[in-house]
Design a protein around this motif. Structure first.
Motif, mmCIF file in Angstrom:
data_model
loop_
_atom_site.group_PDB
_atom_site.id
_atom_site.type_symbol
_atom_site.label_atom_id
_atom_site.label_comp_id
_atom_site.label_asym_id
_atom_site.label_seq_id
_atom_site.Cartn_x
_atom_site.Cartn_y
_atom_site.Cartn_z
ATOM 1 N N TRP A 202 0.816 -1.218 0.000
ATOM 2 C CA TRP A 202 0.000 0.000 0.000
ATOM 3 C C TRP A 202 0.843 1.259 0.000
ATOM 4 C CZ3 TRP A 202 -4.207 -0.821 -2.118
ATOM 5 C CH2 TRP A 202 -4.989 -1.935 -1.837
ATOM 6 N N ILE A 203 2.029 1.205 0.566
ATOM 7 C CA ILE A 203 2.924 2.359 0.459
ATOM 8 C C ILE A 203 3.368 2.543 -0.989
ATOM 9 C CG2 ILE A 203 5.211 3.229 1.089
ATOM 10 C CD1 ILE A 203 4.788 2.001 3.861
ATOM 11 N N THR A 204 3.638 1.444 -1.674
ATOM 12 C CA THR A 204 4.004 1.524 -3.094
ATOM 13 C C THR A 204 2.849 2.059 -3.922
ATOM 14 O OG1 THR A 204 5.509 -0.364 -2.828
ATOM 15 C CG2 THR A 204 4.851 0.215 -5.066
ATOM 16 N N VAL A 205 1.649 1.548 -3.655
ATOM 17 C CA VAL A 205 0.465 2.032 -4.375
ATOM 18 C C VAL A 205 0.257 3.530 -4.122
ATOM 19 C CG1 VAL A 205 -2.058 1.896 -4.461
ATOM 20 C CG2 VAL A 205 -0.694 -0.198 -4.495
ATOM 21 N N MET B 57 0.694 9.197 -5.955
ATOM 22 C CA MET B 57 1.323 10.494 -5.760
ATOM 23 C C MET B 57 2.048 10.959 -7.013
ATOM 24 S SD MET B 57 0.977 11.989 -2.730
ATOM 25 C CE MET B 57 2.485 12.884 -2.404
ATOM 26 N N VAL B 58 2.676 10.038 -7.716
ATOM 27 C CA VAL B 58 3.358 10.398 -8.960
ATOM 28 C C VAL B 58 2.364 10.984 -9.960
ATOM 29 C CG1 VAL B 58 4.551 9.461 -10.984
ATOM 30 C CG2 VAL B 58 5.253 8.769 -8.692
ATOM 31 N N SER C 118 2.310 15.080 -10.645
ATOM 32 C CA SER C 118 2.630 15.442 -12.029
ATOM 33 C C SER C 118 1.546 16.346 -12.608
ATOM 34 C CB SER C 118 2.786 14.186 -12.885
ATOM 35 O OG SER C 118 3.840 13.375 -12.415
ATOM 36 N N LEU C 119 0.289 15.997 -12.355
ATOM 37 C CA LEU C 119 -0.818 16.818 -12.832
ATOM 38 C C LEU C 119 -0.812 18.189 -12.168
ATOM 39 C CD1 LEU C 119 -3.321 17.103 -14.566
ATOM 40 C CD2 LEU C 119 -4.639 15.940 -12.791
ATOM 41 N N SER C 120 -0.490 18.246 -10.884
ATOM 42 C CA SER C 120 -0.423 19.522 -10.177
ATOM 43 C C SER C 120 0.658 20.423 -10.774
ATOM 44 C CB SER C 120 -0.129 19.286 -8.691
ATOM 45 O OG SER C 120 -1.176 18.582 -8.073
ATOM 46 N N LEU C 121 1.812 19.844 -11.080
ATOM 47 C CA LEU C 121 2.898 20.624 -11.675
ATOM 48 C C LEU C 121 2.516 21.153 -13.052
ATOM 49 C CD1 LEU C 121 5.974 18.416 -10.660
ATOM 50 C CD2 LEU C 121 5.334 20.638 -9.727
ATOM 51 N N VAL C 122 1.878 20.312 -13.859
ATOM 52 C CA VAL C 122 1.439 20.755 -15.191
ATOM 53 C C VAL C 122 0.422 21.888 -15.074
ATOM 54 C CG1 VAL C 122 0.185 20.058 -17.275
ATOM 55 C CG2 VAL C 122 1.934 18.552 -16.310
ATOM 56 N N ALA C 123 -0.542 21.726 -14.163
ATOM 57 C CA ALA C 123 -1.557 22.769 -13.961
ATOM 58 C C ALA C 123 -0.917 24.064 -13.482
ATOM 59 C CB ALA C 123 -2.607 22.290 -12.964
#
Length: 293
Positions: free
Chosen positions: A264-267, A272-273, A277-282
């Motif tokens: 679940w930490i991996t998931v 989060m990736v 990534s979407l937050s940075l693009v926005a």
């Protein structure tokens, strides 16, 4: 006007130390309190594994789930945006009937738990709508090359109907929130601009295309980005109806290995990736729009 540079204060140091202390305590309780024996070295094999046929590394459960989540989120976001814009226009139009339709849709979706909405949409679509449209027969009648292309952009033949149902369910749920964002953006436009467009003889469509919507997008972009991120997160709900996205695959790995925390930490990191990534693009789009003003 330039923003003031943030200063690093004593309270920030205290907060950081508290976060570290909480992390250490949680690790201690897991390691010694629960007597949990983890094995992080087992996780990579569920990301990639070597194919017996080709000998090449290919995506395994978790990476397959991530790819499905990405495809599900992209198509659901596109459809939710279309639904949100259309219903948002309904809610701000002059036709009373369309305004009532838009408000009914928004209030129904916003006041029901997402789990209930997913069940209603999924089973209704699978049992009633898609069979009437002949979606399953259409997929089966395609050539192998066409099915391979559809698998790349959507899902494999055996999971295609479930995938489309999940896209529609998530899109119509998230579309209600995008509707309110669009409505608020349209209503924030000064009345004088609308009157000016009318006096210039612009049609309603040209008014929306050239005057209203460009300003609306600039004003609501941060909020829209938040809703797009929510679409990624809400896609995890489709795991309960056996759509093989990231959360569903995570559950399969936990059942098979009992590596609860590692999985679940991996998931969580994989989600989060996507969201970061979407937050940075926005954020970059928002800065670009500000410079263009």
């Amino acid at each position: 006007m330039t923003a003031k540079k943030a200063k690093f204060r004593a309270i920030d140091v205290v907060i950081i130390l508290l976060c570290i202390a909480v992390g250490v305590y949680v690790y201690y309780r897991i390691k010694y309190g629960l007597e949990y024996k983890g094995n992080w070295s087992a996780i990579p094999q569920f990301l990639l594994h070597r194919s017996k046929e080709t000998g090449r590394l290919v995506p395994n459960y978790l990476l397959q789930g991530l790819i499905t989540t990405l495809k599900l989120s992209v198509w659901a976001t596109i459809l939710a945006t279309i639904v949100g814009i259309i219903i948002g226009l309904f809610r701000t139009g002059k036709n009373q009937f369309l305004r009532m339709v838009g408000r009914t849709y928004v209030e129904l979706i916003r006041n029901l738990p997402p789990l209930v909405v997913i069940f209603i949409f999924y089973f209704f679509i699978v049992d009633q709508i898609l069979p009437l449209l002949g979606v399953e027969e259409f997929i089966r009648s395609r050539s192998e090359e066409a099915q391979a292309i559809l698998a790349i952009f959507f899902a494999e033949k055996s999971l295609f109907v479930q995938f489309i149902s999940g896209v529609i369910a998530v899109a119509f749920f998230e579309g209600a929130y995008i509707t309110e964002v669009i409505r608020a953006g349209i209503e924030s436009i000064e009345r004088g601009q609308i009157e000016a467009a009318y006096s210039l003889g612009l049609s309603w469509l040209d008014e929306m295309r050239f005057i209203i919507m460009p300003q609306v997008i600039k004003r609501v972009l941060p909020t829209l980005a938040n809703e797009f991120i929510n679409t990624i997160k809400y896609s995890s709900i489709t795991s309960i109806v056996s759509i093989q996205e990231l959360t569903f695959m995570g559950r399969q790995v936990v059942v098979a290995t009992r590596y609860l925390f590692e999985t679940w930490i991996t998931v969580s990191a994989m989600y989060m990736v996507l969201t970061l990534s979407l937050s940075l693009v926005a954020g970059q789009l928002e800065k670009k729009m500000r410079r263009s003003d």
